[in-house]
Design a protein around this motif. Structure first.
Motif, PDB file in Angstrom:
ATOM      1  N   LEU A 165       0.826  -1.209   0.000  1.00 16.50           N
ATOM      2  CA  LEU A 165       0.000   0.000   0.000  1.00 16.50           C
ATOM      3  C   LEU A 165       0.863   1.263   0.000  1.00 16.50           C
ATOM      4  CD1 LEU A 165      -2.778  -1.091   2.516  1.00 16.50           C
ATOM      5  CD2 LEU A 165      -3.128  -0.547   0.096  1.00 16.50           C
ATOM      6  N   GLU A 166       1.961   1.204   0.708  1.00 15.03           N
ATOM      7  CA  GLU A 166       2.835   2.379   0.778  1.00 15.03           C
ATOM      8  C   GLU A 166       3.708   2.487  -0.467  1.00 15.03           C
ATOM      9  OE1 GLU A 166       4.742   1.670   4.507  1.00 15.03           O
ATOM     10  OE2 GLU A 166       3.024   2.418   5.654  1.00 15.03           O
ATOM     11  N   GLY A 167       4.163   1.364  -0.973  1.00 14.56           N
ATOM     12  CA  GLY A 167       5.057   1.369  -2.119  1.00 14.56           C
ATOM     13  C   GLY A 167       6.479   1.674  -1.692  1.00 14.56           C
ATOM     14  N   GLU A 168       7.387   1.538  -2.638  1.00 18.17           N
ATOM     15  CA  GLU A 168       8.804   1.782  -2.353  1.00 18.17           C
ATOM     16  C   GLU A 168       8.988   3.243  -1.934  1.00 18.17           C
ATOM     17  OE1 GLU A 168      12.977   1.614  -4.774  1.00 18.17           O
ATOM     18  OE2 GLU A 168      11.460   0.108  -5.251  1.00 18.17           O
ATOM     19  N   ASP A 169       9.606   3.430  -0.783  1.00 18.58           N
ATOM     20  CA  ASP A 169       9.834   4.769  -0.218  1.00 18.58           C
ATOM     21  C   ASP A 169       8.546   5.564  -0.048  1.00 18.58           C
ATOM     22  OD1 ASP A 169      12.604   4.300  -0.162  1.00 18.58           O
ATOM     23  OD2 ASP A 169      12.829   5.002  -2.225  1.00 18.58           O
TER      24      ASP A 169
END
Length: 199
Positions: A158-162
């Protein structure tokens, strides 16, 4: 926005009549309503990733404010798949019908514009999230012994990379509506143009 602040933000333009304001504001209102549904579902999915209050001495503010961290794996998977499908469909409709029309005078909606670039990032994130949730759905359907949804993995997707996936979604939901507000639309389109938009 009241008439006073309209004239302040557009010093060379006459204030809109209430009727014209409604015509210009129709697109922004419709988009805001749709986006609010996506925001609520996103918040519910993120909250479901928090440990249930029974496992934590002090529940997180998000667990208290929204959603249910005690959701079952099946509920979370179905909610996530519904979110992916709904947002993908919404973007497909925008890209086929709405963006080309607006792109005639608003480069943000054109191919290579900020909104279409955001769609690409969001689509990539939805593809990864959807693939994970579908694999979870298969494991749940196969009733694999002891299998549980890994809510930590779900949170990372849900947040994704970084944090990029999440930040781009929220930025996009806000920016798209802002570009459809009367103050923005009337710089490029006359009221009769907007009245004829088949959106």
């Amino acid at each position: 926005m009241d008439q006073q602040s309209q004239s302040e933000s557009l010093p060379n333009m006459e204030p809109l009549s209430p009727a014209d304001f409604r015509i210009y504001n129709r697109l922004a209102e419709q988009m805001e309503n749709i986006h609010n549904g996506f925001r609520a579902t996103w918040a519910e999915l993120k909250t479901a990733c928090d440990p249930p209050p029974s496992q934590s001495q002090f529940p997180t503010p998000s667990a208290l404010a929204a959603g249910n961290p005690d959701s079952t794996d099946s509920e979370i998977i179905l909610l996530g798949l519904s979110f992916c499908s709904g947002l993908s469909s919404h973007h497909s409709i925008e890209e086929r019908y709405i963006f080309p029309l607006l792109a005639e005078r608003m480069p943000e909606f054109a191919a290579g514009g900020v909104l279409t670039e955001q769609h690409e990032v969001i689509h990539d994130g939805l593809t990864r999230l959807g693939a994970y949730l579908r694999s979870c759905e298969r494991k749940l359907d196969d009733d694999e012994d002891g299998w549980r949804l890994d809510r930590g993995v779900l949170r990372r997707l849900l947040e994704g990379e970084d944090g990029k996936f999440e930040s781009v979604i929220w930025e996009h939901l806000d920016q798209e509506v802002e570009l459809l507000r009367p103050e923005s639309l009337r710089r490029m389109w006359g009221v009769e143009d907007v009245r004829r938009f088949a959106i």
